[in-house]
Each structure stands twice: as C-alpha cells, then as structure tokens.
Design an enzyme around this catalytic site. Sequence first.
Site, PDB file in Angstrom:
ATOM      1  N   SER A 173      31.798  41.773  -3.545  1.00  0.00           N
ATOM      2  CA  SER A 173      32.324  43.160  -3.301  1.00  0.00           C
ATOM      3  C   SER A 173      31.081  43.532  -4.581  1.00  0.00           C
ATOM      4  O   SER A 173      31.844  43.103  -5.613  1.00  0.00           O
ATOM      5  CB  SER A 173      33.045  42.914  -3.509  1.00  0.00           C
ATOM      6  OG  SER A 173      33.782  44.535  -3.373  1.00  0.00           O
TER       7      SER A 173
ATOM      8  N   TYR B  19      42.585  42.590  -5.444  1.00  0.00           N
ATOM      9  CA  TYR B  19      41.110  42.613  -4.217  1.00  0.00           C
ATOM     10  C   TYR B  19      39.889  43.144  -5.647  1.00  0.00           C
ATOM     11  O   TYR B  19      39.300  41.844  -5.238  1.00  0.00           O
ATOM     12  CB  TYR B  19      40.830  43.794  -3.259  1.00  0.00           C
ATOM     13  CG  TYR B  19      39.987  43.303  -2.653  1.00  0.00           C
ATOM     14  CD1 TYR B  19      39.976  42.667  -1.568  1.00  0.00           C
ATOM     15  CD2 TYR B  19      38.531  44.273  -2.444  1.00  0.00           C
ATOM     16  CE1 TYR B  19      38.724  42.705  -0.797  1.00  0.00           C
ATOM     17  CE2 TYR B  19      37.949  43.435  -1.959  1.00  0.00           C
ATOM     18  CZ  TYR B  19      37.420  43.317  -1.521  1.00  0.00           C
ATOM     19  OH  TYR B  19      36.067  42.681  -0.749  1.00  0.00           O
TER      20      TYR B  19
HETATM   21  N1  LIG Z   1      34.526  45.089   5.102  1.00  0.00           N
HETATM   22  C1  LIG Z   1      33.896  46.137   3.417  1.00  0.00           C
HETATM   23  O1  LIG Z   1      33.743  47.154   3.431  1.00  0.00           O
HETATM   24  C2  LIG Z   1      33.654  45.292   2.588  1.00  0.00           C
HETATM   25  C3  LIG Z   1      32.632  45.456   1.586  1.00  0.00           C
HETATM   26  C4  LIG Z   1      32.669  44.382   0.508  1.00  0.00           C
HETATM   27  C5  LIG Z   1      33.183  43.017   0.861  1.00  0.00           C
HETATM   28  N2  LIG Z   1      33.873  42.517   2.035  1.00  0.00           N
HETATM   29  C6  LIG Z   1      34.095  41.360   2.422  1.00  0.00           C
HETATM   30  O2  LIG Z   1      32.945  40.951   3.679  1.00  0.00           O
HETATM   31  C7  LIG Z   1      34.073  39.900   3.812  1.00  0.00           C
HETATM   32  C8  LIG Z   1      34.402  39.967   5.068  1.00  0.00           C
HETATM   33  O3  LIG Z   1      34.814  41.273   5.529  1.00  0.00           O
HETATM   34  P1  LIG Z   1      34.550  42.273   6.830  1.00  0.00           P
HETATM   35  O4  LIG Z   1      34.863  43.498   5.949  1.00  0.00           O
HETATM   36  O5  LIG Z   1      33.465  41.385   7.726  1.00  0.00           O
HETATM   37  O6  LIG Z   1      36.419  41.841   7.464  1.00  0.00           O
HETATM   38  P2  LIG Z   1      36.764  42.037   9.030  1.00  0.00           P
HETATM   39  O7  LIG Z   1      35.933  42.519  10.203  1.00  0.00           O
HETATM   40  O8  LIG Z   1      38.432  41.931   8.929  1.00  0.00           O
HETATM   41  O9  LIG Z   1      36.095  40.077   9.383  1.00  0.00           O
HETATM   42  C9  LIG Z   1      37.142  39.457   8.261  1.00  0.00           C
HETATM   43  C10 LIG Z   1      37.274  38.253   9.039  1.00  0.00           C
HETATM   44  O10 LIG Z   1      37.595  37.816   7.859  1.00  0.00           O
HETATM   45  C11 LIG Z   1      38.599  36.691   9.509  1.00  0.00           C
HETATM   46  N3  LIG Z   1      40.053  35.966   8.297  1.00  0.00           N
HETATM   47  C12 LIG Z   1      40.749  37.240   7.790  1.00  0.00           C
HETATM   48  N4  LIG Z   1      42.269  36.323   7.020  1.00  0.00           N
HETATM   49  C13 LIG Z   1      41.754  34.532   7.748  1.00  0.00           C
HETATM   50  C14 LIG Z   1      42.746  34.076   7.172  1.00  0.00           C
HETATM   51  N5  LIG Z   1      43.736  33.902   7.150  1.00  0.00           N
HETATM   52  N6  LIG Z   1      42.172  33.033   8.005  1.00  0.00           N
HETATM   53  C15 LIG Z   1      41.113  32.518   8.738  1.00  0.00           C
HETATM   54  N7  LIG Z   1      39.846  33.830   8.531  1.00  0.00           N
HETATM   55  C16 LIG Z   1      40.090  34.654   8.074  1.00  0.00           C
HETATM   56  C17 LIG Z   1      39.207  37.649  10.121  1.00  0.00           C
HETATM   57  O11 LIG Z   1      39.275  36.812  11.439  1.00  0.00           O
HETATM   58  P3  LIG Z   1      40.477  36.387  11.859  1.00  0.00           P
HETATM   59  O12 LIG Z   1      41.768  37.663  12.238  1.00  0.00           O
HETATM   60  O13 LIG Z   1      39.917  36.278  13.421  1.00  0.00           O
HETATM   61  O14 LIG Z   1      40.789  34.814  12.054  1.00  0.00           O
HETATM   62  C18 LIG Z   1      37.364  38.166  10.685  1.00  0.00           C
HETATM   63  O15 LIG Z   1      36.617  37.002  10.963  1.00  0.00           O
HETATM   64  C19 LIG Z   1      35.454  39.511   3.129  1.00  0.00           C
HETATM   65  O16 LIG Z   1      35.358  38.640   2.184  1.00  0.00           O
HETATM   66  C20 LIG Z   1      35.540  41.203   2.333  1.00  0.00           C
HETATM   67  O17 LIG Z   1      36.594  40.968   1.295  1.00  0.00           O
HETATM   68  C21 LIG Z   1      33.967  44.236   3.013  1.00  0.00           C
END
Ligand SMILES: NC(=O)c1ccc[n+]([C@@H]2O[C@H](COP(=O)([O-])OP(=O)(O)OC[C@H]3O[C@@H](n4cnc5c(N)ncnc54)[C@H](OP(=O)(O)O)[C@@H]3O)[C@@H](O)[C@H]2O)c1
Length: 257
Positions: A138, A151
């Site tokens: 991130s 985080y």
């Molecule tokens: N969105 C942002 O602004 C942002 C910015 C920087 C980095 N990131 C990073 O990008 C990555 C993806 O995030 P996203 O933004 O795409 O979020 P998201 O839409 O909430 O997706 C997160 C995914 O992770 C899965 N997940 C969460 N907890 C889990 C667990 N305990 N076991 C198995 N699966 C789990 C969720 O699936 P289920 O709930 O179906 O299990 C979902 O498929 C993360 O590492 C996040 O830190 C995001």
Amino acid sequence: MENVLITGTTSGIGKAFAEKFASMGNNIILVSRDMQKLKQQQLYLQNQYHVTVNLIAYDLTKEDAADLIMEQIGNWNIPIDFLVNNAGFNECGLFSQTDISKEIKMIDLHIRFITQLTKRILSIMEKNNYGHILNIGSTGSFIPSPSDAVYSATKAYIMSFSNALYGEYRNTRIKITLLCPGATETEFARKANIEQTLLFKYAVMKPDKVVKIAYPKIIKGKRFIIPGIYNKLLVFFSKIMPIDITNKLTMIMMNSH
Ligand SMILES: NC(=O)c1ccc[n+]([C@@H]2O[C@H](COP(=O)([O-])OP(=O)(O)OC[C@H]3O[C@@H](n4cnc5c(N)ncnc54)[C@H](OP(=O)(O)O)[C@@H]3O)[C@@H](O)[C@H]2O)c1
C-alpha cells in the site's frame, strides 16, 4: 499458460487480478471466505475465458490456513507458478479506540499467513526453478499512519519482506514484485468505515485501472510498482518531509469530512 493462486478474489483488486490473469489464458485458484461468491466467480471466469478455476473457501486468519491451502493444491497436483498475496482488510482509528482482536487478525493475515504461505510456495518454485510472487502492499507501506497505525505497520512489513526476497532471488528465475496501490474503489473502505475520509474522496482509483497499470510491469518482473502519479507523489513527499508533517497530513487525510 500458468497456474495462478490469488487470495482475496471475491471483490476489489483481487477480483480484478483474477479476471486479468484468466483473460490471459491462465488457470486460477481463487481463495477467499465466501464460497457462494467464489462459485459465481468460478462460473463466470470459466465461461468467459475457458480456463480451469479451482476454489478454496477459508478464513486466512486461521492458524492452519497455509497448511490447508498446501494440502489442497497437493491433492489437486497443481504446481503453482504465480502467487498473488492480496487478501487484506483494515481496522482504522486511533489506536486507543480500535478493536485489538481485529488488529491481531490483521497481523495474522498480513504478516503471519503471508509469511507462511510464501515460504511453502517458494519451496515449490525453487524445485521448478520458476515462479513469481506478487505482494500487495500500500502507499501506507511507506507512511506510518496515525489513525491507521497497525494497518500501515503490517503493510510496511510486507514491503520490507518483499524487497528482501527480491534481493534473495534476483539472479534466479523466481521473481518477486511489490504493488503499492493508494486509495482504491473497492469494498475495503466501506468495511473499514473510512469511505467519508479525505483519503477516499479524492484521487481514488478503480481496481481495474490499478491492474491495467500494474500488469505489464509485473510481467516484466519489476521490484515494486506504485500505480498512478498522485500515489507516486504521495510516497515521494512522505519520504522527504519531516515525520511531524506527514503525521499531521495523514491525520487530516484519515479524518471524515
Ligand atoms: N482499497 C484500497 O484503498 C487499498 C489501498 C492499498 C492497498 N490495498 C490492499 O489491497 C488488497 C485488496 O483489498 P481490496 O481493496 O481489494 O479490498 P476488498 O474489496 O475488501 O477485498 C478484500 C478481499 O480479501 C478477502 N479477505 C479479507 N479477509 C479475508 C480472510 N480473513 N480470509 C480470506 N479472505 C479474506 C475478501 O474476501 P471475503 O470477504 O469473501 O473472504 C475479499 O475478496 C488488500 O491487501 C488491501 O490492504 C487496498
């Protein structure tokens, strides 16, 4: 055609990566908790791209999650060529007010699980003398974040871990890449109740765009990628500004408006 294992595929960045890798003709193993969503995703990707899609529904914060995944791919006899360590979430707020059990789960998922699974998958890749691991960090990997202390610390671990592994494997056929997105329009902010913060009001990128920018760079084996000029500038200024100023600015960005 490669076998790609992606964690956290039911929404957001992981979902966009699953579609991209499938569209390039790769077979995919989708890992998340929600089996119903996984099955819908499997049907869609198989019908759309005629690739094989396998599913693992499990909570990756559980201690035996890496063992379970290794056992499953062993039973299927699928050698993993590409691992995307993407699953993640946020527990946001002042440290005195956040939920410690959620923070421990975050440490379990972002640090312990990723470390365990990466070690096990790398042992397969070493045997095959081939592979690629993509870690999702991130912009917070670079910026200690008041109002998001745990985080950003877990994402700093992922950055350090990924860069160190890059150094260990740099003269091999195993590639290690770190992708550091900034605010992205996924389920992430809604789940963490930070949709109304300044950070998520401006310069928010769509997950498809993150993947579109990152994918060609990933395939080239770049060590790290920050998608978008705004995110690059954020990281650049956070490196040259005194910590007192980045602390104040981060507090403002994480506040609701
Ligand atoms: N969105 C942002 O602004 C942002 C910015 C920087 C980095 N990131 C990073 O990008 C990555 C993806 O995030 P996203 O933004 O795409 O979020 P998201 O839409 O909430 O997706 C997160 C995914 O992770 C899965 N997940 C969460 N907890 C889990 C667990 N305990 N076991 C198995 N699966 C789990 C969720 O699936 P289920 O709930 O179906 O299990 C979902 O498929 C993360 O590492 C996040 O830190 C995001």
